[in-house]
Design a protein around this motif. Structure first.
Motif, PDB file in Angstrom:
ATOM      1  N   TYR A  63       0.802  -1.453   0.341  1.00 41.49           N
ATOM      2  CA  TYR A  63      -0.423   0.103   0.320  1.00 41.49           C
ATOM      3  C   TYR A  63       0.813   0.987   0.496  1.00 41.49           C
ATOM      4  CZ  TYR A  63       0.526  -0.689   5.065  1.00 41.49           C
ATOM      5  OH  TYR A  63       1.529  -0.520   6.500  1.00 41.49           O
ATOM      6  N   LEU A  64       2.089   1.053  -0.145  1.00 44.19           N
ATOM      7  CA  LEU A  64       2.708   2.863   0.142  1.00 44.19           C
ATOM      8  C   LEU A  64       3.404   2.807  -1.166  1.00 44.19           C
ATOM      9  CD1 LEU A  64       4.743   2.234   3.358  1.00 44.19           C
ATOM     10  CD2 LEU A  64       3.307   3.792   2.502  1.00 44.19           C
ATOM     11  N   SER A  65       4.261   1.794  -2.060  1.00 44.33           N
ATOM     12  CA  SER A  65       4.815   1.868  -3.042  1.00 44.33           C
ATOM     13  C   SER A  65       5.228   0.987  -3.711  1.00 44.33           C
ATOM     14  CB  SER A  65       6.548   2.909  -3.247  1.00 44.33           C
ATOM     15  OG  SER A  65       7.120   2.855  -4.402  1.00 44.33           O
ATOM     16  N   GLN A  66       4.871   0.758  -5.411  1.00 41.87           N
ATOM     17  CA  GLN A  66       5.538  -0.414  -5.650  1.00 41.87           C
ATOM     18  C   GLN A  66       6.485   0.207  -7.042  1.00 41.87           C
ATOM     19  OE1 GLN A  66       4.722  -3.555  -4.955  1.00 41.87           O
ATOM     20  NE2 GLN A  66       4.024  -3.182  -3.251  1.00 41.87           N
ATOM     21  N   GLU A  67       7.137   1.218  -7.164  1.00 42.71           N
ATOM     22  CA  GLU A  67       8.508   1.940  -7.984  1.00 42.71           C
ATOM     23  C   GLU A  67       9.814   0.680  -7.219  1.00 42.71           C
ATOM     24  OE1 GLU A  67       9.306   5.716  -8.078  1.00 42.71           O
ATOM     25  OE2 GLU A  67       7.040   6.630  -7.709  1.00 42.71           O
ATOM     26  N   PRO A  68      10.193   0.640  -8.526  1.00 39.96           N
ATOM     27  CA  PRO A  68      11.618  -0.558  -8.305  1.00 39.96           C
ATOM     28  C   PRO A  68      12.089   0.062  -7.860  1.00 39.96           C
ATOM     29  CG  PRO A  68      10.802  -0.457 -10.776  1.00 39.96           C
ATOM     30  CD  PRO A  68       9.805   0.409  -9.696  1.00 39.96           C
ATOM     31  N   ALA A  69      13.487  -0.581  -7.107  1.00 41.30           N
ATOM     32  CA  ALA A  69      14.336  -0.013  -6.118  1.00 41.30           C
ATOM     33  C   ALA A  69      15.747   0.147  -7.201  1.00 41.30           C
ATOM     34  CB  ALA A  69      14.411   0.132  -5.197  1.00 41.30           C
ATOM     35  N   PRO A  70      15.828   0.212  -8.394  1.00 40.69           N
ATOM     36  CA  PRO A  70      17.313   0.024  -8.751  1.00 40.69           C
ATOM     37  C   PRO A  70      18.113   0.603  -8.295  1.00 40.69           C
ATOM     38  CG  PRO A  70      16.585   2.328 -10.422  1.00 40.69           C
ATOM     39  CD  PRO A  70      15.346   1.537  -8.826  1.00 40.69           C
ATOM     40  N   LEU A  71      19.380  -0.658  -7.372  1.00 39.41           N
ATOM     41  CA  LEU A  71      19.722  -0.148  -6.766  1.00 39.41           C
ATOM     42  C   LEU A  71      21.785  -0.856  -7.499  1.00 39.41           C
ATOM     43  CD1 LEU A  71      19.171  -1.477  -2.815  1.00 39.41           C
ATOM     44  CD2 LEU A  71      19.449   1.054  -3.841  1.00 39.41           C
ATOM     45  N   GLY A  72      21.824  -0.176  -8.812  1.00 44.67           N
ATOM     46  CA  GLY A  72      23.395  -0.585  -9.001  1.00 44.67           C
ATOM     47  C   GLY A  72      24.810  -0.089  -7.746  1.00 44.67           C
ATOM     48  N   GLY A  73      25.073  -1.143  -7.781  1.00 47.75           N
ATOM     49  CA  GLY A  73      26.540  -0.912  -7.441  1.00 47.75           C
ATOM     50  C   GLY A  73      25.935  -1.304  -5.792  1.00 47.75           C
ATOM     51  N   VAL A  74      25.837  -2.482  -5.649  1.00 47.46           N
ATOM     52  CA  VAL A  74      26.152  -3.013  -3.884  1.00 47.46           C
ATOM     53  C   VAL A  74      26.487  -4.189  -4.495  1.00 47.46           C
ATOM     54  CG1 VAL A  74      24.257  -4.567  -2.675  1.00 47.46           C
ATOM     55  CG2 VAL A  74      23.764  -2.187  -4.179  1.00 47.46           C
ATOM     56  N   SER A  75      27.822  -4.088  -3.789  1.00 46.64           N
ATOM     57  CA  SER A  75      28.344  -4.862  -3.201  1.00 46.64           C
ATOM     58  C   SER A  75      27.895  -6.659  -2.732  1.00 46.64           C
ATOM     59  CB  SER A  75      29.467  -4.608  -2.204  1.00 46.64           C
ATOM     60  OG  SER A  75      28.596  -4.999  -0.874  1.00 46.64           O
ATOM     61  N   GLU A  76      28.591  -7.388  -2.845  1.00 43.46           N
ATOM     62  CA  GLU A  76      28.094  -9.114  -2.777  1.00 43.46           C
ATOM     63  C   GLU A  76      27.529  -8.492  -1.197  1.00 43.46           C
ATOM     64  OE1 GLU A  76      30.291 -13.236  -2.052  1.00 43.46           O
ATOM     65  OE2 GLU A  76      31.327 -12.615  -3.006  1.00 43.46           O
ATOM     66  N   LEU A  77      26.115  -9.784  -0.957  1.00 43.97           N
ATOM     67  CA  LEU A  77      25.930  -9.798   0.541  1.00 43.97           C
ATOM     68  C   LEU A  77      26.204 -10.964   0.476  1.00 43.97           C
ATOM     69  CD1 LEU A  77      22.236  -9.934  -1.346  1.00 43.97           C
ATOM     70  CD2 LEU A  77      23.268  -8.152  -0.384  1.00 43.97           C
TER      71      LEU A  77
ATOM     72  N   VAL B  66      19.007  10.604   3.648  1.00 43.91           N
ATOM     73  CA  VAL B  66      18.633  11.520   2.899  1.00 43.91           C
ATOM     74  C   VAL B  66      20.213  11.601   2.114  1.00 43.91           C
ATOM     75  CG1 VAL B  66      19.241  14.212   2.777  1.00 43.91           C
ATOM     76  CG2 VAL B  66      17.533  12.865   4.188  1.00 43.91           C
ATOM     77  N   ARG B  67      21.368  11.352   2.807  1.00 44.52           N
ATOM     78  CA  ARG B  67      22.739  10.861   2.104  1.00 44.52           C
ATOM     79  C   ARG B  67      22.975  10.137   0.754  1.00 44.52           C
ATOM     80  NH1 ARG B  67      25.320  11.682   6.516  1.00 44.52           N
ATOM     81  NH2 ARG B  67      26.063   9.565   7.057  1.00 44.52           N
ATOM     82  N   PHE B  68      22.189   8.948   1.063  1.00 48.28           N
ATOM     83  CA  PHE B  68      21.627   7.771   0.068  1.00 48.28           C
ATOM     84  C   PHE B  68      21.095   8.513  -0.578  1.00 48.28           C
ATOM     85  CE2 PHE B  68      19.538   4.041  -0.372  1.00 48.28           C
ATOM     86  CZ  PHE B  68      20.638   2.866  -1.351  1.00 48.28           C
ATOM     87  N   TRP B  69      20.130   8.594  -0.342  1.00 52.87           N
ATOM     88  CA  TRP B  69      18.311   9.012  -2.012  1.00 52.87           C
ATOM     89  C   TRP B  69      19.130  10.024  -2.550  1.00 52.87           C
ATOM     90  CZ3 TRP B  69      16.241  13.313  -3.021  1.00 52.87           C
ATOM     91  CH2 TRP B  69      15.513  13.147  -3.938  1.00 52.87           C
ATOM     92  N   ARG B  70      20.178  11.050  -2.032  1.00 54.00           N
ATOM     93  CA  ARG B  70      20.467  11.733  -2.869  1.00 54.00           C
ATOM     94  C   ARG B  70      21.577  11.049  -4.316  1.00 54.00           C
ATOM     95  NH1 ARG B  70      19.504  17.475  -2.508  1.00 54.00           N
ATOM     96  NH2 ARG B  70      20.921  17.975  -3.611  1.00 54.00           N
ATOM     97  N   GLY B  71      22.918  10.328  -3.687  1.00 54.24           N
ATOM     98  CA  GLY B  71      23.927   9.876  -4.293  1.00 54.24           C
ATOM     99  C   GLY B  71      23.057   8.609  -5.744  1.00 54.24           C
ATOM    100  N   GLN B  72      21.963   7.926  -4.802  1.00 55.05           N
ATOM    101  CA  GLN B  72      20.982   6.926  -5.567  1.00 55.05           C
ATOM    102  C   GLN B  72      20.364   8.012  -7.406  1.00 55.05           C
ATOM    103  OE1 GLN B  72      21.376   3.883  -5.177  1.00 55.05           O
ATOM    104  NE2 GLN B  72      19.621   3.319  -6.476  1.00 55.05           N
ATOM    105  N   SER B  73      19.947   9.634  -6.425  1.00 57.23           N
ATOM    106  CA  SER B  73      19.071   9.907  -7.401  1.00 57.23           C
ATOM    107  C   SER B  73      20.333  11.490  -8.450  1.00 57.23           C
ATOM    108  CB  SER B  73      18.660  11.110  -6.640  1.00 57.23           C
ATOM    109  OG  SER B  73      17.440  10.249  -5.922  1.00 57.23           O
TER     110      SER B  73
END
Length: 183
Positions: free
Chosen positions: A27-41, A90-97
């Motif tokens: 019910y909040l959001s179904q926008e995909p979250a493309p997270l390129g640049g993620v290291s190995e989990l 906020v730092r993460f979101w701004r970098g992501q955007s």
């Protein structure tokens, strides 16, 4: 691997800048979250840790069940470290955007300089250097020689740097991960 070349993964309890992520409710959001640049989990009892490099390295903690989700949400506990967590988000979101990322404000330029001096002083002392030797390396021979050593304010400063560096090495460094709060 050398300690200088590998990523350090912190618990969100120790470092409020670790972003805890979970699957976003429908019910909040179904926008995909493309997270390129993620290291190995890397798995842990808390979830899966990863480093996301979007100009500034941000540590992510994917809570159980969120790793395969296309839409994610950040979990921000309402605790004493909430503002630090929001700032990290906020730092993460701004970098992501692809927007300018503001600097991390947990330490000022002066605090970083003093920390470097403390660690150099503590390291020198542990390797047998005298307080005067440490002062000479940190402040220069001219400044050290300008006043009698026994009554010099630099002597007291260096003693304080050595003590502070020892405290940091003994576990006080964890305080650097958190914002200072007014008492």
């Amino acid at each position: 691997m050398s300690a200088l070349t590998q990523n350090v993964l912190w618990s969100p309890f120790a470092d409020p800048a670790v972003l805890a992520l979970t699957a976003s409710p429908d019910y909040l959001s179904q926008e995909p979250a493309p997270l390129g640049g993620v290291s190995e989990l890397r798995g842990s009892p808390q979830g899966s840790h990863a480093i996301h490099d979007n100009g500034t390295a941000t540590q992510l903690l994917f809570l159980p069940g969120s790793e395969g989700s296309s839409s994610i949400a950040a979990v921000i506990p309402l605790d004493s470290q909430m503002l630090g967590r929001v700032e990290a988000l906020v730092r993460f979101w701004r970098g992501q955007s692809k927007r300018p990322v503001p600097p991390d404000t947990r330490m000022t330029v002066q605090q970083r300089r003093r920390l470097r001096l403390m660690l150099r002083a503590a390291d020198g002392r542990m390797n047998g250097a005298t307080y005067r030797d440490i002062a000479t390396v940190c402040y220069g021979i001219e400044r050290v020689g300008a006043t009698p050593w026994k009554t010099s304010s630099l002597r007291d400063t260096v003693i304080g740097l050595v003590r502070g560096g020892g405290a940091m090495i003994g576990g006080g460094y964890l305080g650097l991960l958190r914002h200072r709060t007014r008492s």
